[in-house]
Design a protein around this motif. Sequence first.
Motif, PDB file in Angstrom:
ATOM      1  N   ASP A   1       0.831  -1.204   0.000  1.00 13.98           N
ATOM      2  CA  ASP A   1       0.000   0.000   0.000  1.00 13.98           C
ATOM      3  C   ASP A   1       0.864   1.251   0.000  1.00 13.98           C
ATOM      4  N   LYS A   2       1.940   1.240   0.772  1.00 16.94           N
ATOM      5  CA  LYS A   2       2.856   2.370   0.782  1.00 16.94           C
ATOM      6  C   LYS A   2       3.498   2.556  -0.593  1.00 16.94           C
ATOM      7  N   PHE A   3       3.857   1.442  -1.233  1.00 15.30           N
ATOM      8  CA  PHE A   3       4.450   1.526  -2.564  1.00 15.30           C
ATOM      9  C   PHE A   3       3.459   2.161  -3.543  1.00 15.30           C
ATOM     10  N   TYR A   4       2.194   1.774  -3.449  1.00 17.47           N
ATOM     11  CA  TYR A   4       1.170   2.364  -4.317  1.00 17.47           C
ATOM     12  C   TYR A   4       1.080   3.880  -4.095  1.00 17.47           C
ATOM     13  N   LEU A   5       1.034   4.294  -2.833  1.00 19.27           N
ATOM     14  CA  LEU A   5       0.939   5.720  -2.520  1.00 19.27           C
ATOM     15  C   LEU A   5       2.165   6.475  -3.016  1.00 19.27           C
ATOM     16  N   LEU A   6       3.341   5.823  -2.952  1.00 24.39           N
ATOM     17  CA  LEU A   6       4.557   6.463  -3.461  1.00 24.39           C
ATOM     18  C   LEU A   6       4.489   6.686  -4.971  1.00 24.39           C
ATOM     19  N   THR A   7       3.830   5.790  -5.687  1.00 23.61           N
ATOM     20  CA  THR A   7       3.738   5.926  -7.143  1.00 23.61           C
ATOM     21  C   THR A   7       2.817   7.068  -7.558  1.00 23.61           C
ATOM     22  N   ILE A   8       1.906   7.477  -6.659  1.00 23.48           N
ATOM     23  CA  ILE A   8       0.985   8.571  -6.997  1.00 23.48           C
ATOM     24  C   ILE A   8       1.201   9.775  -6.085  1.00 23.48           C
ATOM     25  N   VAL A   9       2.388   9.883  -5.481  1.00 25.29           N
ATOM     26  CA  VAL A   9       2.619  10.919  -4.474  1.00 25.29           C
ATOM     27  C   VAL A   9       2.426  12.328  -5.043  1.00 25.29           C
ATOM     28  N   SER A  10       2.645  12.509  -6.335  1.00 26.23           N
ATOM     29  CA  SER A  10       2.470  13.834  -6.935  1.00 26.23           C
ATOM     30  C   SER A  10       1.017  14.281  -6.936  1.00 26.23           C
ATOM     31  N   GLN A  11       0.094  13.345  -6.686  1.00 26.79           N
ATOM     32  CA  GLN A  11      -1.329  13.679  -6.618  1.00 26.79           C
ATOM     33  C   GLN A  11      -1.830  13.802  -5.180  1.00 26.79           C
ATOM     34  N   LEU A  12      -0.924  13.688  -4.210  1.00 27.68           N
ATOM     35  CA  LEU A  12      -1.337  13.649  -2.805  1.00 27.68           C
ATOM     36  C   LEU A  12      -1.077  14.953  -2.053  1.00 27.68           C
ATOM     37  N   ARG A  13      -0.115  15.755  -2.546  1.00 28.15           N
ATOM     38  CA  ARG A  13       0.099  17.078  -1.966  1.00 28.15           C
ATOM     39  C   ARG A  13       0.414  18.050  -3.098  1.00 28.15           C
ATOM     40  N   ARG A  14       0.298  19.354  -2.813  1.00 30.16           N
ATOM     41  CA  ARG A  14       0.316  20.318  -3.910  1.00 30.16           C
ATOM     42  C   ARG A  14       1.718  20.725  -4.375  1.00 30.16           C
TER      43      ARG A  14
ATOM     44  N   LYS B   1       5.949  20.511  -4.820  1.00 30.72           N
ATOM     45  CA  LYS B   1       6.984  19.482  -4.979  1.00 30.72           C
ATOM     46  C   LYS B   1       7.678  19.210  -3.646  1.00 30.72           C
ATOM     47  N   ARG B   2       7.943  20.276  -2.892  1.00 32.05           N
ATOM     48  CA  ARG B   2       8.601  20.114  -1.593  1.00 32.05           C
ATOM     49  C   ARG B   2       7.746  19.263  -0.647  1.00 32.05           C
ATOM     50  N   GLU B   3       6.444  19.511  -0.622  1.00 30.41           N
ATOM     51  CA  GLU B   3       5.557  18.745   0.245  1.00 30.41           C
ATOM     52  C   GLU B   3       5.451  17.294  -0.207  1.00 30.41           C
ATOM     53  N   CYS B   4       5.503  17.065  -1.515  1.00 28.12           N
ATOM     54  CA  CYS B   4       5.491  15.692  -2.027  1.00 28.12           C
ATOM     55  C   CYS B   4       6.753  14.950  -1.592  1.00 28.12           C
ATOM     56  N   ASN B   5       7.896  15.617  -1.667  1.00 31.23           N
ATOM     57  CA  ASN B   5       9.149  14.991  -1.238  1.00 31.23           C
ATOM     58  C   ASN B   5       9.112  14.653   0.244  1.00 31.23           C
ATOM     59  N   LEU B   6       8.536  15.560   1.038  1.00 29.79           N
ATOM     60  CA  LEU B   6       8.414  15.302   2.463  1.00 29.79           C
ATOM     61  C   LEU B   6       7.477  14.123   2.717  1.00 29.79           C
ATOM     62  N   LEU B   7       6.399  14.044   1.945  1.00 30.56           N
ATOM     63  CA  LEU B   7       5.459  12.938   2.119  1.00 30.56           C
ATOM     64  C   LEU B   7       6.105  11.599   1.792  1.00 30.56           C
ATOM     65  N   VAL B   8       7.019  11.580   0.827  1.00 32.16           N
ATOM     66  CA  VAL B   8       7.756  10.350   0.516  1.00 32.16           C
ATOM     67  C   VAL B   8       8.483   9.852   1.755  1.00 32.16           C
ATOM     68  N   LEU B   9       9.173  10.750   2.448  1.00 35.23           N
ATOM     69  CA  LEU B   9       9.896  10.359   3.667  1.00 35.23           C
ATOM     70  C   LEU B   9       8.941   9.899   4.761  1.00 35.23           C
ATOM     71  N   ILE B  10       7.807  10.588   4.877  1.00 34.89           N
ATOM     72  CA  ILE B  10       6.821  10.208   5.891  1.00 34.89           C
ATOM     73  C   ILE B  10       6.285   8.816   5.600  1.00 34.89           C
ATOM     74  N   LEU B  11       5.934   8.549   4.343  1.00 37.80           N
ATOM     75  CA  LEU B  11       5.384   7.251   3.976  1.00 37.80           C
ATOM     76  C   LEU B  11       6.391   6.130   4.225  1.00 37.80           C
ATOM     77  N   LEU B  12       7.659   6.414   3.973  1.00 37.52           N
ATOM     78  CA  LEU B  12       8.691   5.391   4.141  1.00 37.52           C
ATOM     79  C   LEU B  12       9.040   5.113   5.600  1.00 37.52           C
ATOM     80  N   PHE B  13       9.023   6.158   6.433  1.00 34.89           N
ATOM     81  CA  PHE B  13       9.588   5.984   7.783  1.00 34.89           C
ATOM     82  C   PHE B  13       8.671   6.336   8.942  1.00 34.89           C
ATOM     83  N   LEU B  14       7.639   7.146   8.712  1.00 34.39           N
ATOM     84  CA  LEU B  14       6.879   7.679   9.846  1.00 34.39           C
ATOM     85  C   LEU B  14       5.370   7.556   9.705  1.00 34.39           C
ATOM     86  N   PHE B  15       4.917   6.718   8.779  1.00 32.06           N
ATOM     87  CA  PHE B  15       3.473   6.645   8.517  1.00 32.06           C
ATOM     88  C   PHE B  15       2.866   5.458   9.254  1.00 32.06           C
TER      89      PHE B  15
END
Length: 299
Positions: free
Chosen positions: A270-283, A285-299
């Motif tokens: 599920d995390k991998f799926y969310l990572l593939t569409i992360v550009s559609q999850l926050r507005r 680029k910086r917030e998308c990059n931060l969300l990648v780290l959150i999904l990988l380590f802190l979600f």
Amino acid sequence: MSNKIAILLATYNGEYHLREQLQSILYQTHSDWHLFIRDDGSTDGTLDIIKDYASRIANITIVDNAGEYTGSAAGNFFKLLHFSDYEGFDYISLSDQDDVWAPNKLQAALAYLSLDRAGGYSSNLISYDNAMMRTSYIDKSQAQKNFDYFFQGGSAGCTYVFTREACLLIQRKTVNITTYKGRSHDWLIYAICRANDIPWVLDRQAYIFYRQHANNVWGAKSAFSGLVSKFKILRSGWYRDNVIWVAENSGADVKGVEVFERVKRNKLVDKFYLLTIVSQLRRSKRECNLLVLILLFLF
């Protein structure tokens, strides 16, 4: 449409900055407004200030809290949102107790809403800290993404203006929520509108001087203290829990059912799926990059 606005001001122990905010509302170039103030049990001079203004200004009403204190800014705002059906008003605007509005704040919001025929509006802000002698521009107006409302609000709630129809929808969606402690009213309001196909516009201009001080509930903290604070919140599991809570109470769990189910299951796939569409999850680029780290380590 008359463009009559109900301004909802939630107060709690705000005596130090409240007068300045009230004056900035009185100076608005759009004058067809009525201010509703609900206090959540202040123990300082806040009540004296709002009683003084209400006694002198005809279009200020103090909402009786009936001795019920929510213990949160979000709870206080939703009490205000639910206390009336706002018959006779066209728009609802939210106001914090410690900011300062530019004189054309309401006028600009109405023009933007009318131009885009939208049901909800938010804008950028100017953050300022008198103690640190520092100002900064807070940009929240990047292009909306398909599922950004799952993971963030539109902007600070104090910038929000929305139609009465949107307000009635918000009331229906939140009628059974019993507590808002630890929750964000601005994120939920934005999600309700987006998940139910109410057009929302984000203004790149800034009309609010967003005061930063020791008693802010949320806010634009310094780089270091902000990072420490956010890391603690993420480590606690609050962020994922709030994504689920917002989705379940806004209709986003139905509107974006696959995203919701992936967040709720939170397995590796599920995390991998969310990572593939992360550009559609926050507005941004910086917030998308931060969300990648959150999904990988802190979600």
